[in-house]
Write an enzyme that holds these catalytic residues in place. Sequence first.
Site, PDB file in Angstrom:
ATOM      1  N   ALA A 131       3.463  -1.052   4.567  1.00  0.00           N
ATOM      2  CA  ALA A 131       2.995  -1.106   5.965  1.00  0.00           C
ATOM      3  C   ALA A 131       2.435  -2.484   6.337  1.00  0.00           C
ATOM      4  CB  ALA A 131       1.951  -0.023   6.203  1.00  0.00           C
ATOM      5  N   PRO A 133       0.788  -1.226   0.000  1.00  0.00           N
ATOM      6  CA  PRO A 133       0.000   0.000   0.000  1.00  0.00           C
ATOM      7  C   PRO A 133       0.825   1.283   0.000  1.00  0.00           C
ATOM      8  CG  PRO A 133      -0.022  -1.027   2.162  1.00  0.00           C
ATOM      9  CD  PRO A 133       0.595  -2.024   1.218  1.00  0.00           C
ATOM     10  N   ASN A 134       0.304   2.234  -0.754  1.00  0.00           N
ATOM     11  CA  ASN A 134       0.821   3.605  -0.844  1.00  0.00           C
ATOM     12  C   ASN A 134       2.100   3.726  -1.669  1.00  0.00           C
ATOM     13  OD1 ASN A 134      -1.245   4.834   0.814  1.00  0.00           O
ATOM     14  ND2 ASN A 134      -0.302   3.765   2.527  1.00  0.00           N
ATOM     15  N   GLU A 175      12.524  -9.730   0.897  1.00  0.00           N
ATOM     16  CA  GLU A 175      11.752  -8.547   1.318  1.00  0.00           C
ATOM     17  C   GLU A 175      12.612  -7.306   1.074  1.00  0.00           C
ATOM     18  OE1 GLU A 175      10.621  -8.896   5.412  1.00  0.00           O
ATOM     19  OE2 GLU A 175       9.862  -6.850   5.532  1.00  0.00           O
ATOM     20  N   ARG A 226       5.543  12.389  -2.751  1.00  0.00           N
ATOM     21  CA  ARG A 226       5.611  12.945  -1.399  1.00  0.00           C
ATOM     22  C   ARG A 226       6.835  12.351  -0.692  1.00  0.00           C
ATOM     23  NH1 ARG A 226       1.495  14.895  -2.905  1.00  0.00           N
ATOM     24  NH2 ARG A 226      -0.639  14.961  -2.091  1.00  0.00           N
ATOM     25  N   ARG A 279      14.018   4.339  11.674  1.00  0.00           N
ATOM     26  CA  ARG A 279      12.763   5.082  11.741  1.00  0.00           C
ATOM     27  C   ARG A 279      11.998   4.746  13.035  1.00  0.00           C
ATOM     28  NH1 ARG A 279       9.817   4.775   6.141  1.00  0.00           N
ATOM     29  NH2 ARG A 279       8.743   6.573   7.095  1.00  0.00           N
ATOM     30  N   ASN A 307       7.979  -5.739  -1.554  1.00  0.00           N
ATOM     31  CA  ASN A 307       7.988  -4.617  -0.621  1.00  0.00           C
ATOM     32  C   ASN A 307       6.568  -4.564  -0.052  1.00  0.00           C
ATOM     33  OD1 ASN A 307       7.909  -2.267   0.822  1.00  0.00           O
ATOM     34  ND2 ASN A 307       9.039  -1.053  -0.693  1.00  0.00           N
ATOM     35  N   TYR A 346      11.955   8.611   0.818  1.00  0.00           N
ATOM     36  CA  TYR A 346      11.872   7.555  -0.196  1.00  0.00           C
ATOM     37  C   TYR A 346      12.570   7.914  -1.515  1.00  0.00           C
ATOM     38  CZ  TYR A 346       8.319   5.790   2.990  1.00  0.00           C
ATOM     39  OH  TYR A 346       7.668   5.326   4.097  1.00  0.00           O
ATOM     40  N   HIS A 369      12.736  -2.988   1.494  1.00  0.00           N
ATOM     41  CA  HIS A 369      12.206  -1.694   1.921  1.00  0.00           C
ATOM     42  C   HIS A 369      13.156  -0.617   1.395  1.00  0.00           C
ATOM     43  CE1 HIS A 369       9.139  -3.356   4.542  1.00  0.00           C
ATOM     44  NE2 HIS A 369      10.039  -4.277   4.857  1.00  0.00           N
TER      45      HIS A 369
HETATM   46  O1  CA2 Z   1      10.742   1.874   3.037  1.00  0.00           O
HETATM   47  C1  CA2 Z   1       9.862   1.204   2.502  1.00  0.00           C
HETATM   48  O2  CA2 Z   1       9.952   0.745   1.371  1.00  0.00           O
HETATM   49  C2  CA2 Z   1       8.533   1.001   3.242  1.00  0.00           C
HETATM   50  O3  CA2 Z   1       8.101  -0.326   2.962  1.00  0.00           O
HETATM   51  C3  CA2 Z   1       7.553   2.000   2.683  1.00  0.00           C
HETATM   52  C4  CA2 Z   1       6.207   1.989   3.398  1.00  0.00           C
HETATM   53  C5  CA2 Z   1       6.377   2.076   4.903  1.00  0.00           C
HETATM   54  O4  CA2 Z   1       5.119   1.904   5.549  1.00  0.00           O
HETATM   55  C6  CA2 Z   1       7.339   1.039   5.429  1.00  0.00           C
HETATM   56  O5  CA2 Z   1       7.501   1.229   6.819  1.00  0.00           O
HETATM   57  C7  CA2 Z   1       8.683   1.143   4.741  1.00  0.00           C
HETATM   58  C8  CA2 Z   1       5.356   3.170   2.946  1.00  0.00           C
HETATM   59  C9  CA2 Z   1       5.115   3.220   1.487  1.00  0.00           C
HETATM   60  C10 CA2 Z   1       4.429   4.522   1.194  1.00  0.00           C
HETATM   61  O6  CA2 Z   1       5.284   5.287   0.377  1.00  0.00           O
HETATM   62  C11 CA2 Z   1       4.994   6.594   0.225  1.00  0.00           C
HETATM   63  C12 CA2 Z   1       5.789   7.253  -0.666  1.00  0.00           C
HETATM   64  C13 CA2 Z   1       5.588   8.589  -0.892  1.00  0.00           C
HETATM   65  C14 CA2 Z   1       4.580   9.248  -0.234  1.00  0.00           C
HETATM   66  C15 CA2 Z   1       3.774   8.590   0.662  1.00  0.00           C
HETATM   67  C16 CA2 Z   1       3.981   7.248   0.880  1.00  0.00           C
END
Ligand code: CA2
Length: 152
Positions: free
Chosen positions: A80, A13-14, A101, A21, A110, A77, A26, A103
């Site tokens: 969340a 997700p996301n 996996e 953002r 974090r 990946n 990221y 990330h």
């Molecule tokens: O670091 C990663 O790849 C994560 O899997 C990304 C997830 C986060 O919940 C994990 O803890 C770590 C979040 C993905 C959402 O990515 C966004 C990117 C830009 C703006 C908003 C969200």
Amino acid sequence: MIKRPLIVVLNGPNLNMLGMRQPEVYGRATLDDVEQICIQAAERLDVGIDFRQTNGEGELVSWVHECRNRAQGIVINPAAYGHTSIALLDALLAVELPVIEVHISNIHRREDFRHHTYCSRAAAGVICGLGVRGYALALQAMTDMILDENDR
Ligand code: CA2
């Protein structure tokens, strides 16, 4: 003719928001850029890939199930859902395929709630904190693992 191994690259997700953002966390690459990185890595490694993203936990679980009898490995990946989903862990364990996996961010630098992921229990290895290049590294490692297994 020997068929190329298929590696399924799943994104949770996301991750469709990548590049739009939080570039400080990221980076600036979009999910389309990540897909291109994976396509190029797959060409170099001579493997097939199926690259997907979903915001739905159930859909992600169903996609993992689909990998059984179809793919030779899963790069995921879980975003969340890695931190929350026992359903996703159970699916990854059930398909009995090698899992890596990924990330993008270093989850250990974090918030505390990001330090643990259920998926890691099903993973042969975890790559985090190396940005989107982590996907190419995961495909390289997965290809090595599949070829090692085929040599046995
Ligand atoms: O670091 C990663 O790849 C994560 O899997 C990304 C997830 C986060 O919940 C994990 O803890 C770590 C979040 C993905 C959402 O990515 C966004 C990117 C830009 C703006 C908003 C969200």
